[in-house]
Design a protein around this motif. Sequence first.
Motif, short mmCIF file in Angstrom:
data_model
loop_
_atom_site.label_atom_id
_atom_site.label_comp_id
_atom_site.label_asym_id
_atom_site.label_seq_id
_atom_site.Cartn_x
_atom_site.Cartn_y
_atom_site.Cartn_z
N ASN A 55 -28.05 -2.25 36.71
CA ASN A 55 -28.47 -3.54 37.28
C ASN A 55 -28.82 -4.56 36.20
OD1 ASN A 55 -30.75 -2.24 36.39
ND2 ASN A 55 -32.02 -2.75 38.17
N GLU A 56 -28.42 -4.28 34.96
CA GLU A 56 -28.65 -5.26 33.89
C GLU A 56 -27.71 -6.44 34.05
OE1 GLU A 56 -29.77 -4.01 29.76
OE2 GLU A 56 -28.88 -2.13 30.41
N ASP A 96 -10.28 -4.44 21.36
CA ASP A 96 -9.78 -4.73 22.70
C ASP A 96 -10.13 -3.61 23.69
OD1 ASP A 96 -8.74 -7.13 21.87
OD2 ASP A 96 -6.73 -6.34 21.49
N ARG A 97 -10.17 -2.38 23.19
CA ARG A 97 -10.54 -1.25 24.06
C ARG A 97 -12.01 -1.37 24.47
NH1 ARG A 97 -7.08 3.08 24.29
NH2 ARG A 97 -8.70 4.68 24.44
N LYS A 98 -12.86 -1.80 23.54
CA LYS A 98 -14.28 -2.00 23.88
C LYS A 98 -14.42 -3.10 24.93
CE LYS A 98 -16.59 -0.57 19.63
NZ LYS A 98 -17.41 -1.01 18.48
N LYS A 99 -13.69 -4.19 24.73
CA LYS A 99 -13.77 -5.28 25.69
C LYS A 99 -13.30 -4.82 27.07
CE LYS A 99 -13.25 -9.07 22.37
NZ LYS A 99 -12.41 -10.21 21.92
N LYS A 100 -12.25 -4.03 27.10
CA LYS A 100 -11.75 -3.51 28.38
C LYS A 100 -12.77 -2.58 29.02
CE LYS A 100 -8.76 -2.76 31.66
NZ LYS A 100 -8.44 -3.81 32.64
N LEU A 101 -13.43 -1.76 28.21
CA LEU A 101 -14.47 -0.87 28.72
C LEU A 101 -15.62 -1.67 29.31
CD1 LEU A 101 -15.86 1.89 29.04
CD2 LEU A 101 -16.60 1.70 26.64
N ALA A 102 -16.06 -2.69 28.60
CA ALA A 102 -17.16 -3.53 29.09
C ALA A 102 -16.77 -4.24 30.38
CB ALA A 102 -17.54 -4.56 28.01
N ILE A 103 -15.56 -4.80 30.42
CA ILE A 103 -15.10 -5.50 31.63
C ILE A 103 -15.04 -4.53 32.81
CG2 ILE A 103 -13.05 -6.56 32.69
CD1 ILE A 103 -12.51 -7.88 29.95
N SER A 104 -14.55 -3.33 32.57
CA SER A 104 -14.42 -2.34 33.66
C SER A 104 -15.78 -1.93 34.21
CB SER A 104 -13.66 -1.10 33.15
OG SER A 104 -12.37 -1.45 32.70
N LEU A 105 -16.74 -1.72 33.32
CA LEU A 105 -18.08 -1.32 33.77
C LEU A 105 -18.76 -2.45 34.55
CD1 LEU A 105 -19.44 0.57 30.63
CD2 LEU A 105 -18.87 1.56 32.85
N ILE A 106 -18.68 -3.66 34.03
CA ILE A 106 -19.31 -4.80 34.71
C ILE A 106 -18.65 -5.06 36.05
CG2 ILE A 106 -19.82 -7.27 34.57
CD1 ILE A 106 -19.90 -6.90 31.49
N ASP A 108 -17.33 -2.82 37.97
CA ASP A 108 -17.80 -1.77 38.88
C ASP A 108 -19.19 -2.07 39.42
OD1 ASP A 108 -15.49 -0.34 38.64
OD2 ASP A 108 -16.27 1.12 37.19
N TYR A 109 -20.08 -2.57 38.57
CA TYR A 109 -21.48 -2.74 38.97
C TYR A 109 -21.83 -4.16 39.39
CZ TYR A 109 -22.04 1.95 37.13
OH TYR A 109 -21.93 3.29 36.90
N HIS A 110 -20.98 -5.12 39.06
CA HIS A 110 -21.18 -6.51 39.49
C HIS A 110 -19.90 -6.97 40.18
CE1 HIS A 110 -25.08 -7.21 37.51
NE2 HIS A 110 -24.64 -6.37 36.59
N ASN A 111 -19.05 -7.68 39.47
CA ASN A 111 -17.75 -8.08 39.99
C ASN A 111 -16.89 -8.56 38.83
OD1 ASN A 111 -18.20 -11.08 39.69
ND2 ASN A 111 -19.81 -10.62 41.19
N GLU A 112 -15.59 -8.75 39.10
CA GLU A 112 -14.67 -9.10 38.03
C GLU A 112 -14.98 -10.47 37.44
OE1 GLU A 112 -9.86 -9.10 37.12
OE2 GLU A 112 -10.57 -9.23 39.19
#
Length: 208
Positions: A55-56, A96-106, A108-112
């Motif tokens: 919820n951050e 780019d893999r880190k950015k994709k990981l961050a985008i995917s997590l956010i 899931d828990y917030h929205n695109e």
Amino acid sequence: FFQADDGIRDPLWSRGLGDVYKRQDLQVAIFLPILEGIDGNLKMSKSYKNYIGINEEPNDIFGKIMSISDELMEKYIKILFSNNSELFAEIISPLDRKKKLAISLITDYHNEQAALKAKNDFEKTYSNKDFPDDIKKQVVDLNSKNIIELIEEFTSKSFTRSEIKRLIKSSSIQMNDLKIHNLDFVPKKDLIYEIKIGKRKFYKVTFK
């Protein structure tokens, strides 16, 4: 089940307990790998302050993911996206893999939309050294307060006094182009300060 110090239950030592306690029903045990915290050393835990909260704020999640090592990033991808590894299959660059990981997590828990905004904010702030556009200006009354009390006020006590002292002594607080390293610093009245604390906290403040 017997349980080890790190919370993992030991099925070998637990054999026979069903007979001892006259439990006849079969049980199924599911074991999952422990997720390391963003420090890369200890398991992820709020107690260790090395966690990413679901919820951050999106910007905080994005910043934390971008701060981890490449090796830890690969562990996160393997554990968290074992069923969607194709998301990363064609991405070679660690950045780019880190950015994709961050985008995917956010996502899931917030929205695109929040995820993409966090990515843009990160790139503007860290790639172009820009101050975020959407920081609301606060007005804080000087009223004979020292710098620690002022920082407590405009950060809504997000930091303890000892943390603020440590940040000042390590020159981790920047107000406009000035890094604060003196506890006697007094900001000027009616001047708009763009303030950066650490790597990911931003504030805009006018002192009256």
